[in-house]
Design a protein around this motif. Structure first.
Motif, PDB file in Angstrom:
ATOM      1  N   VAL A  26      -3.918  10.667   4.555  1.00 32.82           N
ATOM      2  CA  VAL A  26      -3.010  11.915   3.797  1.00 32.82           C
ATOM      3  C   VAL A  26      -3.452  12.243   2.495  1.00 32.82           C
ATOM      4  CG1 VAL A  26      -1.033  11.377   5.547  1.00 32.82           C
ATOM      5  CG2 VAL A  26      -1.168  10.294   3.159  1.00 32.82           C
ATOM      6  N   ARG A  27      -3.198  13.424   2.135  1.00 30.70           N
ATOM      7  CA  ARG A  27      -3.415  13.465   0.498  1.00 30.70           C
ATOM      8  C   ARG A  27      -2.181  13.858  -0.430  1.00 30.70           C
ATOM      9  NH1 ARG A  27      -8.229  18.095   0.337  1.00 30.70           N
ATOM     10  NH2 ARG A  27      -8.346  17.109  -1.708  1.00 30.70           N
ATOM     11  N   SER A  28      -0.989  13.907   0.357  1.00 24.79           N
ATOM     12  CA  SER A  28       0.262  14.123  -0.232  1.00 24.79           C
ATOM     13  C   SER A  28       1.253  13.388   0.566  1.00 24.79           C
ATOM     14  CB  SER A  28       0.532  15.471  -0.573  1.00 24.79           C
ATOM     15  OG  SER A  28       0.934  16.202   0.614  1.00 24.79           O
ATOM     16  N   GLU A  29       2.449  13.258  -0.243  1.00 22.25           N
ATOM     17  CA  GLU A  29       3.727  12.618   0.323  1.00 22.25           C
ATOM     18  C   GLU A  29       4.264  13.923   1.597  1.00 22.25           C
ATOM     19  OE1 GLU A  29       4.878   9.671   0.421  1.00 22.25           O
ATOM     20  OE2 GLU A  29       3.268   9.293  -1.017  1.00 22.25           O
ATOM     21  N   VAL A  30       3.982  15.126   1.099  1.00 25.94           N
ATOM     22  CA  VAL A  30       4.701  16.223   2.170  1.00 25.94           C
ATOM     23  C   VAL A  30       3.608  15.886   3.443  1.00 25.94           C
ATOM     24  CG1 VAL A  30       4.617  18.411   2.673  1.00 25.94           C
ATOM     25  CG2 VAL A  30       5.167  17.448   0.308  1.00 25.94           C
TER      26      VAL A  30
ATOM     27  N   ASP B 196       1.777   6.453  13.399  1.00 30.43           N
ATOM     28  CA  ASP B 196       2.492   5.131  13.302  1.00 30.43           C
ATOM     29  C   ASP B 196       2.484   4.774  11.886  1.00 30.43           C
ATOM     30  OD1 ASP B 196       3.101   4.420  16.058  1.00 30.43           O
ATOM     31  OD2 ASP B 196       0.963   4.749  16.398  1.00 30.43           O
ATOM     32  N   GLU B 197       1.444   5.278  11.387  1.00 36.52           N
ATOM     33  CA  GLU B 197       1.203   4.814   9.745  1.00 36.52           C
ATOM     34  C   GLU B 197       0.286   5.861   9.002  1.00 36.52           C
ATOM     35  OE1 GLU B 197       0.536   0.570   7.287  1.00 36.52           O
ATOM     36  OE2 GLU B 197       0.679   0.495   9.564  1.00 36.52           O
ATOM     37  N   VAL B 198       0.502   5.893   7.770  1.00 35.84           N
ATOM     38  CA  VAL B 198      -0.416   6.862   6.970  1.00 35.84           C
ATOM     39  C   VAL B 198      -1.106   5.965   5.776  1.00 35.84           C
ATOM     40  CG1 VAL B 198       0.843   9.054   7.552  1.00 35.84           C
ATOM     41  CG2 VAL B 198       1.413   7.646   5.581  1.00 35.84           C
ATOM     42  N   ILE B 199      -2.311   6.420   5.074  1.00 36.07           N
ATOM     43  CA  ILE B 199      -3.127   6.184   4.273  1.00 36.07           C
ATOM     44  C   ILE B 199      -3.387   6.868   3.321  1.00 36.07           C
ATOM     45  CG2 ILE B 199      -5.012   4.534   3.723  1.00 36.07           C
ATOM     46  CD1 ILE B 199      -5.100   3.113   6.397  1.00 36.07           C
ATOM     47  N   HIS B 200      -3.221   6.841   1.972  1.00 37.67           N
ATOM     48  CA  HIS B 200      -3.840   7.589   0.950  1.00 37.67           C
ATOM     49  C   HIS B 200      -5.361   7.222   0.795  1.00 37.67           C
ATOM     50  CE1 HIS B 200       0.053   9.668  -0.181  1.00 37.67           C
ATOM     51  NE2 HIS B 200       0.605   8.410   0.267  1.00 37.67           N
ATOM     52  N   PRO B 201      -5.929   7.922   0.848  1.00 37.87           N
ATOM     53  CA  PRO B 201      -7.597   7.600   0.594  1.00 37.87           C
ATOM     54  C   PRO B 201      -8.037   7.144  -0.683  1.00 37.87           C
ATOM     55  CG  PRO B 201      -7.308  10.269   0.630  1.00 37.87           C
ATOM     56  CD  PRO B 201      -5.970   9.577   0.838  1.00 37.87           C
ATOM     57  N   ASN B 202      -8.827   6.330  -0.831  1.00 36.96           N
ATOM     58  CA  ASN B 202      -9.669   5.920  -1.792  1.00 36.96           C
ATOM     59  C   ASN B 202     -10.512   4.671  -1.384  1.00 36.96           C
ATOM     60  OD1 ASN B 202      -8.267   3.469  -2.461  1.00 36.96           O
ATOM     61  ND2 ASN B 202      -6.712   4.676  -3.265  1.00 36.96           N
ATOM     62  N   ARG B 203     -11.120   4.222  -2.117  1.00 37.71           N
ATOM     63  CA  ARG B 203     -12.171   3.221  -1.639  1.00 37.71           C
ATOM     64  C   ARG B 203     -11.442   1.745  -1.556  1.00 37.71           C
ATOM     65  NH1 ARG B 203     -14.347  -0.037   0.773  1.00 37.71           N
ATOM     66  NH2 ARG B 203     -16.164  -0.869   0.412  1.00 37.71           N
ATOM     67  N   GLY B 204     -10.808   1.724  -2.305  1.00 37.32           N
ATOM     68  CA  GLY B 204      -9.577   0.369  -2.157  1.00 37.32           C
ATOM     69  C   GLY B 204      -9.081   0.381  -0.969  1.00 37.32           C
ATOM     70  N   ALA B 205      -8.423   1.723  -0.520  1.00 39.41           N
ATOM     71  CA  ALA B 205      -7.473   1.699   0.641  1.00 39.41           C
ATOM     72  C   ALA B 205      -8.410   1.539   1.902  1.00 39.41           C
ATOM     73  CB  ALA B 205      -6.927   3.080   0.609  1.00 39.41           C
ATOM     74  N   ALA B 206      -9.546   1.907   1.846  1.00 39.14           N
ATOM     75  CA  ALA B 206     -10.458   1.729   3.139  1.00 39.14           C
ATOM     76  C   ALA B 206     -10.709   0.189   3.382  1.00 39.14           C
ATOM     77  CB  ALA B 206     -11.869   2.582   3.027  1.00 39.14           C
ATOM     78  N   MET B 207     -10.943  -0.652   2.451  1.00 42.20           N
ATOM     79  CA  MET B 207     -11.162  -1.976   2.399  1.00 42.20           C
ATOM     80  C   MET B 207      -9.857  -2.673   2.854  1.00 42.20           C
ATOM     81  SD  MET B 207     -13.467  -4.169   2.506  1.00 42.20           S
ATOM     82  CE  MET B 207     -12.763  -5.507   3.378  1.00 42.20           C
ATOM     83  N   ARG B 208      -8.711  -2.574   2.202  1.00 41.60           N
ATOM     84  CA  ARG B 208      -7.549  -3.081   2.752  1.00 41.60           C
ATOM     85  C   ARG B 208      -7.228  -2.650   3.942  1.00 41.60           C
ATOM     86  NH1 ARG B 208      -2.626  -1.731  -1.466  1.00 41.60           N
ATOM     87  NH2 ARG B 208      -1.713  -3.003  -0.247  1.00 41.60           N
ATOM     88  N   ALA B 209      -7.408  -1.381   4.442  1.00 42.36           N
ATOM     89  CA  ALA B 209      -7.110  -1.199   5.817  1.00 42.36           C
ATOM     90  C   ALA B 209      -8.040  -1.811   6.762  1.00 42.36           C
ATOM     91  CB  ALA B 209      -7.442   0.422   6.011  1.00 42.36           C
ATOM     92  N   ALA B 210      -9.210  -2.029   6.576  1.00 37.16           N
ATOM     93  CA  ALA B 210     -10.225  -2.666   7.292  1.00 37.16           C
ATOM     94  C   ALA B 210      -9.520  -4.071   7.464  1.00 37.16           C
ATOM     95  CB  ALA B 210     -11.516  -2.902   6.711  1.00 37.16           C
ATOM     96  N   VAL B 211      -9.196  -4.722   6.438  1.00 36.72           N
ATOM     97  CA  VAL B 211      -8.863  -6.224   6.659  1.00 36.72           C
ATOM     98  C   VAL B 211      -7.403  -6.328   7.238  1.00 36.72           C
ATOM     99  CG1 VAL B 211      -7.875  -8.034   5.399  1.00 36.72           C
ATOM    100  CG2 VAL B 211      -9.971  -6.851   4.320  1.00 36.72           C
ATOM    101  N   LYS B 212      -6.464  -5.404   6.968  1.00 37.29           N
ATOM    102  CA  LYS B 212      -5.109  -5.386   7.560  1.00 37.29           C
ATOM    103  C   LYS B 212      -5.218  -5.209   9.157  1.00 37.29           C
ATOM    104  CE  LYS B 212      -0.590  -2.929   7.451  1.00 37.29           C
ATOM    105  NZ  LYS B 212       0.164  -1.936   6.610  1.00 37.29           N
ATOM    106  N   TYR B 213      -6.050  -4.050   9.285  1.00 37.60           N
ATOM    107  CA  TYR B 213      -5.885  -3.611  10.695  1.00 37.60           C
ATOM    108  C   TYR B 213      -7.021  -4.468  11.746  1.00 37.60           C
ATOM    109  CZ  TYR B 213      -2.931   0.119   9.268  1.00 37.60           C
ATOM    110  OH  TYR B 213      -2.011   0.866   8.640  1.00 37.60           O
ATOM    111  N   ASN B 214      -7.743  -5.388  11.078  1.00 36.67           N
ATOM    112  CA  ASN B 214      -8.766  -6.370  11.805  1.00 36.67           C
ATOM    113  C   ASN B 214      -7.977  -7.457  12.454  1.00 36.67           C
ATOM    114  OD1 ASN B 214     -11.366  -7.341  12.371  1.00 36.67           O
ATOM    115  ND2 ASN B 214     -10.676  -8.935  10.991  1.00 36.67           N
TER     116      ASN B 214
END
Length: 218
Positions: free
Chosen positions: A99-103, A114-132
């Motif tokens: 997502v790009r905004s809260e709206v 089921d879940e949303v992620i605000h995009p940035n480089r750190g978010a990608a790594m966090r998502a990879a570790v979390k959902y792995n």
């Protein structure tokens, strides 16, 4: 290892694909443009050039066979919304949308995400570790291989104190917080604190140490 579908290969989709591949997951990538996926073909398990706003495309892919489906489309909210909704209608197990905004987040969560992620480089790594891994609930990268992880406790830690579990000596892992099932957080818990069923532990650990422990949780 999980089976992952990534739809949309902008910057966030690229980072996510590479990070999940490093964690040894099976990944299928899909984008409308062949050029968007060229540099990922050597690490993805499968790929498809297609428009995922078409229901027939998602049916062909078999979205219900994937553990997680990521919708990483940042430039066209309408397409992101349509794909997210279709994925859930077709039986996708778990859908995570960029997502790009809260709206945008509110609309996506109401329409299949089921879940949303605000995009940035750190978010990608966090998502990879979390959902792995199903036992990792959050992750904060520090430096020199150290991170803070939110995890479920090992079975043999439950109903024991932090001290008697000997977690620091055995695993070189430091418990810096305990999140109780009622969402109450105990920061810097006393060594005599009992680890309970349903707790989430906030631990500071090196990635090598953490990998050894997390294998026992799978």
């Amino acid at each position: 290892m999980k089976s992952v579908l990534i739809i949309g290969l902008g910057d966030f989709g690229h980072y996510l694909c590479r990070d999940l591949a490093e964690l040894k997951n099976e990944i299928m990538i899909v984008d409308r443009e062949e050029t968007a996926m060229e540099d990922l073909l050597d690490i993805a398990s499968d790929s498809l050039i297609a428009d995922c706003t078409r229901e027939s495309v998602l049916r062909k892919i078999g979205v219900d066979n994937f553990d997680i489906c990521f919708v990483c489309i940042s430039g066209n909210f309408q397409s992101s919304l349509e794909i997210t909704s279709l994925l859930k209608d077709l039986g996708a197990r778990y859908v995570v949308s960029q997502v790009r905004s809260e709206v945008h987040a509110k609309f996506l969560l109401r329409n299949g995400a089921d879940e949303v992620i605000h995009p940035n480089r750190g978010a990608a790594m966090r998502a990879a570790v979390k959902y792995n891994n199903d036992h990792v609930y959050d992750y904060i990268d520090l430096k020199d291989g150290y991170s803070i992880y939110e995890i479920t406790p090992l079975h043999d830690w439950i109903n024991k104190s932090i001290l008697s579990s000997d977690i620091r000596a055995r695993h070189d892992m430091y418990i810096i917080g305990i999140i109780r099932p009622d969402n109450r957080t105990i920061f810097m818990p006393d060594p005599q604190t009992i680890i309970q069923e349903g707790d989430h532990l906030m631990v500071l650990a090196h990635e090598k140490t953490f990998d050894k422990v997390i294998r026992r949780l799978r």
